[in-house]
Design an enzyme around this catalytic site. Sequence first.
Site, PDB file in Angstrom:
ATOM      1  N   GLU A  37       1.157  -1.352   0.094  1.00 57.69           N
ATOM      2  CA  GLU A  37       0.494  -0.212   0.128  1.00 57.69           C
ATOM      3  C   GLU A  37       0.849   1.305   0.273  1.00 57.69           C
ATOM      4  O   GLU A  37       1.513   1.196   0.697  1.00 57.69           O
ATOM      5  CB  GLU A  37      -0.736   0.110   0.928  1.00 57.69           C
ATOM      6  CG  GLU A  37      -2.411   0.377   0.503  1.00 57.69           C
ATOM      7  CD  GLU A  37      -2.631  -0.585  -0.045  1.00 57.69           C
ATOM      8  OE1 GLU A  37      -3.100  -0.264  -1.339  1.00 57.69           O
ATOM      9  OE2 GLU A  37      -3.550  -1.696   0.402  1.00 57.69           O
ATOM     10  N   THR A  39       3.155   2.134  -2.204  1.00 55.31           N
ATOM     11  CA  THR A  39       4.694   1.761  -2.403  1.00 55.31           C
ATOM     12  C   THR A  39       4.520   2.041  -4.134  1.00 55.31           C
ATOM     13  O   THR A  39       5.677   2.262  -4.651  1.00 55.31           O
ATOM     14  CB  THR A  39       4.423   0.226  -2.076  1.00 55.31           C
ATOM     15  OG1 THR A  39       3.684  -1.013  -2.408  1.00 55.31           O
ATOM     16  CG2 THR A  39       5.037  -0.186  -0.992  1.00 55.31           C
ATOM     17  N   SER A  71     -25.674   7.115 -16.347  1.00 58.60           N
ATOM     18  CA  SER A  71     -24.777   5.746 -15.891  1.00 58.60           C
ATOM     19  C   SER A  71     -25.978   5.602 -14.730  1.00 58.60           C
ATOM     20  O   SER A  71     -26.473   6.347 -15.248  1.00 58.60           O
ATOM     21  CB  SER A  71     -24.165   6.878 -14.525  1.00 58.60           C
ATOM     22  OG  SER A  71     -23.487   5.861 -13.557  1.00 58.60           O
ATOM     23  N   GLY A 126     -15.456   4.611  -3.532  1.00 60.15           N
ATOM     24  CA  GLY A 126     -15.332   4.898  -2.059  1.00 60.15           C
ATOM     25  C   GLY A 126     -14.850   4.079  -0.813  1.00 60.15           C
ATOM     26  O   GLY A 126     -14.763   3.956   0.139  1.00 60.15           O
ATOM     27  N   ALA A 127     -14.588   2.240  -1.924  1.00 62.28           N
ATOM     28  CA  ALA A 127     -15.028   1.813  -1.253  1.00 62.28           C
ATOM     29  C   ALA A 127     -13.381   0.895  -1.259  1.00 62.28           C
ATOM     30  O   ALA A 127     -12.658  -0.041  -0.361  1.00 62.28           O
ATOM     31  CB  ALA A 127     -15.955  -0.227  -1.226  1.00 62.28           C
ATOM     32  N   ASP A 176      -3.305   0.816  -9.589  1.00 65.37           N
ATOM     33  CA  ASP A 176      -5.063   0.078  -9.586  1.00 65.37           C
ATOM     34  C   ASP A 176      -5.579   0.106 -11.428  1.00 65.37           C
ATOM     35  O   ASP A 176      -5.722  -1.377 -11.433  1.00 65.37           O
ATOM     36  CB  ASP A 176      -5.756   1.181  -9.613  1.00 65.37           C
ATOM     37  CG  ASP A 176      -5.609   1.866  -8.016  1.00 65.37           C
ATOM     38  OD1 ASP A 176      -5.712   1.129  -7.305  1.00 65.37           O
ATOM     39  OD2 ASP A 176      -6.160   2.898  -7.887  1.00 65.37           O
ATOM     40  N   TYR A 228      -4.370  11.513   1.254  1.00 62.12           N
ATOM     41  CA  TYR A 228      -3.591  10.954   0.137  1.00 62.12           C
ATOM     42  C   TYR A 228      -2.320  11.936  -0.295  1.00 62.12           C
ATOM     43  O   TYR A 228      -1.130  11.094  -0.084  1.00 62.12           O
ATOM     44  CB  TYR A 228      -4.439  10.586  -0.838  1.00 62.12           C
ATOM     45  CG  TYR A 228      -3.701   9.258  -2.440  1.00 62.12           C
ATOM     46  CD1 TYR A 228      -3.817   7.799  -1.907  1.00 62.12           C
ATOM     47  CD2 TYR A 228      -2.691   9.946  -2.379  1.00 62.12           C
ATOM     48  CE1 TYR A 228      -3.120   7.321  -2.909  1.00 62.12           C
ATOM     49  CE2 TYR A 228      -2.429   9.173  -3.960  1.00 62.12           C
ATOM     50  CZ  TYR A 228      -2.446   7.549  -3.814  1.00 62.12           C
ATOM     51  OH  TYR A 228      -2.007   6.678  -4.157  1.00 62.12           O
TER      52      TYR A 228
END
Length: 386
Positions: A37, A39, A71, A126-127, A176, A228
């Site tokens: 995480e 990294t 959407s 948001g999870a 991601d 973040y």
Amino acid sequence: MSESLSPEQIVEAFTAAFGQAPDGVWSAPGRVNLIGEHTDYNEGFVLPFAIDRTAGVAIGLRQDSTARLLSSYGDQGVVTVDMDSLSHDTMSGWTAYPLGVVWVLGQMGVSVGGFDLFLHSTVPSGAGLSSSAAIECAVASAFNELAAAGLSSKELVLVGQRAENEVVGAPTGILDQSASLLSTQGHAVFLDCRTQTSRPVPLDLAADGLLVLVVDTKVTHAHATGGYAARRASCELGAQVLGVAALRDVTAADLGEAAGLLDPETFRRVRHIVTENQRVLDTVAVLDDAGPGAIGALLTASHASMRDDFEISCPELDLAVDTALAHGALGARMTGGGFGGSAIALIRAASEAAVRTAVLAAFADAGFTTPDIFAVSPAPGARRLQ
């Protein structure tokens, strides 16, 4: 979390909205980061896997310069954009993710013109499961094919990252998008974020009677704001003071000297990155040699480091981890950027009901919002569905 739609249902929704069938349907998964995480932007190592929760997009090219986007969640209706005047000012809300990809492609000389797009995602927003990268990678895969751009998967990873960095404004690395584009069924992706080299690592949970349980705390976060970016700035400061290109170059043997050069907070941030990189390497080695049943202690140590050194956990995440461990989890940790989102627990499949019940009860006793709890399996990466 939205209910899953079949490719045929996505086509039907697109046709109902725009009056004609799309040119195709593409899908890209969210991800769980098994370990590694923060990294990625430090040019280190990560070990994510794609999950069986996806963003699906149906897209039809138009003959004009208009883009219409719809959407299946929310109540915004169709968003209409003139592609000739596409700019940062015209990209906002959820449309910033697909339009950001189109904008980056345009910067690379790949013009897509006008289009209609329908999005349906089962990756909870948001999870901490990278719902944004799932959208970006599905859209990038679609336009790579529709525009005959001929970009490789690694190039598409960078397209998604640029959209996230330059349009959405989130200073993320390549973790991601790499997980969403490069994953294969039953494997994690071991990624070197400096060289962008990767290889699949066996993660056949079912064969060992195991599963990964996700606890979505419902504490939402946004990478574009707050903690973040501050953590990334701390890492960059640490690298600058230590005279290295990135914290990837700092080893455990260097930490003693680093403690004398850095302020206490920056040192803790650096120590997390250094130890987390080693935990990724150790986890890969254990998976190769002994299988997933033996990695639990590494996952739990990762959470302690994120909680204490990087300080990106929250009471809900800590409660989920502690409760799962107290009820038989082999290992547990928060996953994703932090400050909310999800925790994961590696558990024996036979103990799923007990862990689930215990976590729900613990959250109720603490007065926290009821979490969503669901199992995930290592799934394939982005692909065309129809």
